[in-house]
Design a protein around this motif. Structure first.
Motif, PDB file in Angstrom:
ATOM      1  N   VAL A 173       0.884  -1.072   0.186  1.00  0.00           N
ATOM      2  CA  VAL A 173      -0.077  -0.047  -0.128  1.00  0.00           C
ATOM      3  C   VAL A 173       0.771   1.440  -0.097  1.00  0.00           C
ATOM      4  O   VAL A 173       1.907   1.136   0.958  1.00  0.00           O
ATOM      5  CB  VAL A 173      -0.803   0.098   1.393  1.00  0.00           C
ATOM      6  N   VAL A 174       0.672   2.152  -0.601  1.00  0.00           N
ATOM      7  CA  VAL A 174       1.343   3.452  -0.665  1.00  0.00           C
ATOM      8  C   VAL A 174       0.124   4.705  -0.632  1.00  0.00           C
ATOM      9  O   VAL A 174      -0.790   4.465  -1.157  1.00  0.00           O
ATOM     10  CB  VAL A 174       2.292   3.690  -1.747  1.00  0.00           C
ATOM     11  N   GLU A 175       0.580   5.817   0.047  1.00  0.00           N
ATOM     12  CA  GLU A 175      -0.351   6.789   0.235  1.00  0.00           C
ATOM     13  C   GLU A 175      -0.358   7.326  -1.298  1.00  0.00           C
ATOM     14  O   GLU A 175       0.583   7.502  -2.178  1.00  0.00           O
ATOM     15  CB  GLU A 175       0.248   7.895   1.013  1.00  0.00           C
ATOM     16  N   PHE A 176      -1.513   7.769  -1.611  1.00  0.00           N
ATOM     17  CA  PHE A 176      -1.857   8.290  -2.928  1.00  0.00           C
ATOM     18  C   PHE A 176      -2.841   9.254  -2.759  1.00  0.00           C
ATOM     19  O   PHE A 176      -3.972   9.224  -2.223  1.00  0.00           O
ATOM     20  CB  PHE A 176      -2.214   7.132  -3.866  1.00  0.00           C
ATOM     21  N   THR A 177      -2.598  10.600  -3.223  1.00  0.00           N
ATOM     22  CA  THR A 177      -3.415  11.838  -2.693  1.00  0.00           C
ATOM     23  C   THR A 177      -3.627  12.783  -3.990  1.00  0.00           C
ATOM     24  O   THR A 177      -2.952  12.603  -5.071  1.00  0.00           O
ATOM     25  CB  THR A 177      -2.856  12.722  -1.782  1.00  0.00           C
TER      26      THR A 177
END
Ligand SMILES: NS(=O)(=O)c1ccc(C(=O)NCc2cccc(O)c2)cc1
Ligand SMILES: [Zn+2]
Length: 263
Positions: A173-177
């Protein structure tokens, strides 16, 4: 978010082992859309979507596809109109694709396969408070299906493509904004087919109002190749398997009518 579905998906058999039949399921998806058999319905309204890029949270590999997830705790990303009686909330979008550009989509149009298909998953927030509830109800979900064709590079998609190497393995999972899902919609969203069907992966619940766009979007060969660099398998597993052909085969129509919003 509620729809992250970590629990349910991870308990499912790791690899998609083919079209799991649902006993008695006669509203299954995907289907072939026979254009000439679709019935024009003048009561179908234009679709109204309103998405807030600020509510984009993360992108992750669930071992079957990759999902871009949105905060679905408020009505910031809504879909209404079209065939829908209620207001639906976007929780995630994901794709299905093939190992080659010759196949990969779940729905077909007059048996024509596309190299990939995008699904924007929404749940009925007028009637339910959680995705988990809505997914069990006949009018619980609305999924927009958009076909991908190989052609010119899709500028909006590139930010997503650049994030994929960081989630190569299952459960990463990675942060994605700040990603605007509207950037993936075709220019014309007034022409679509709609029918009642199901999730295309277990538990295959028949809770989906499908809205399949007539107009496809174009992505480049290289962008699609990055999808295929993802893996079904987690980092620990000895044998790594490329994430390709993550689609279900078309299911029988069983007397259902596909309606079209256009003549
Ligand atoms: N390919 S699809 O758009 O039909 C699709 C959309 C969402 C899901 C999904 O969320 N599955 C996980 C799940 C299902 C039921 C209950 C849950 O809590 C989670 C599966 C398939
Ligand atoms: Zn899907």
């Amino acid at each position: 978010t509620a729809c992250s579905s970590k629990s349910v998906l991870s308990q499912m058999h790791p690899m998609w082992l083919g079209p799991l039949e649902v006993p008695g399921g006669d509203h299954q998806s995907p289907i072939d859309i026979a254009v000439k058999k679709a019935v024009f319905d003048s009561d179908l309204k234009p679709l109204e979507s309103s998405y807030d890029p600020q509510t984009c949270q993360q992108i992750w590999n669930n071992g079957y596809s990759f999902l871009v997830e949105y905060d679905d705790t408020t009505d910031k990303n809504t879909l209404k109109g079209g065939p829908l009686q209620d207001k639906y909330r976007l929780c995630q979008f994901h794709f299905h694709w093939g190992e080659s550009n010759d196949w990969g989509s779940e729905h077909t149009v007059d048996r024509r396969l596309f190299p990939a298909e995008l699904h924007l998953v929404h749940w009925n927030s007028d009637r339910y408070t959680l995705f988990e509830e809505a997914v069990m109800e006949e009018n619980g979900l609305a999924v927009i299906g958009i076909f991908l064709k190989v052609g010119k590079r899709h500028e909006g998609l590139q930010k997503l493509v650049d994030a994929l190497p960081a989630i190569r393995h299952k459960d990463s999972v990675v942060e994605f904004t700040r990603f605007d899902p509207a950037s993936l919609l075709p220019s014309n969203i007034d022409d679509y087919w709609t029918y009642h069907g199901s999730l295309t992966t277990p538990p295959l619940t028949e809770s989906v109002t499908w809205i399949v766009m007539k107009q496809h979007i174009e992505v480049s060969h290289d962008q699609l190749a990055v999808f295929r660099s993802l893996l079904f398998t987690s980092a620990e597993e000895e044998v790594q398997k490329s994430m390709v052909n993550n689609f279900r085969v078309q299911q029988p129509l069983r007397g259902r009518t596909v309606r079209s919003s256009f003549t």
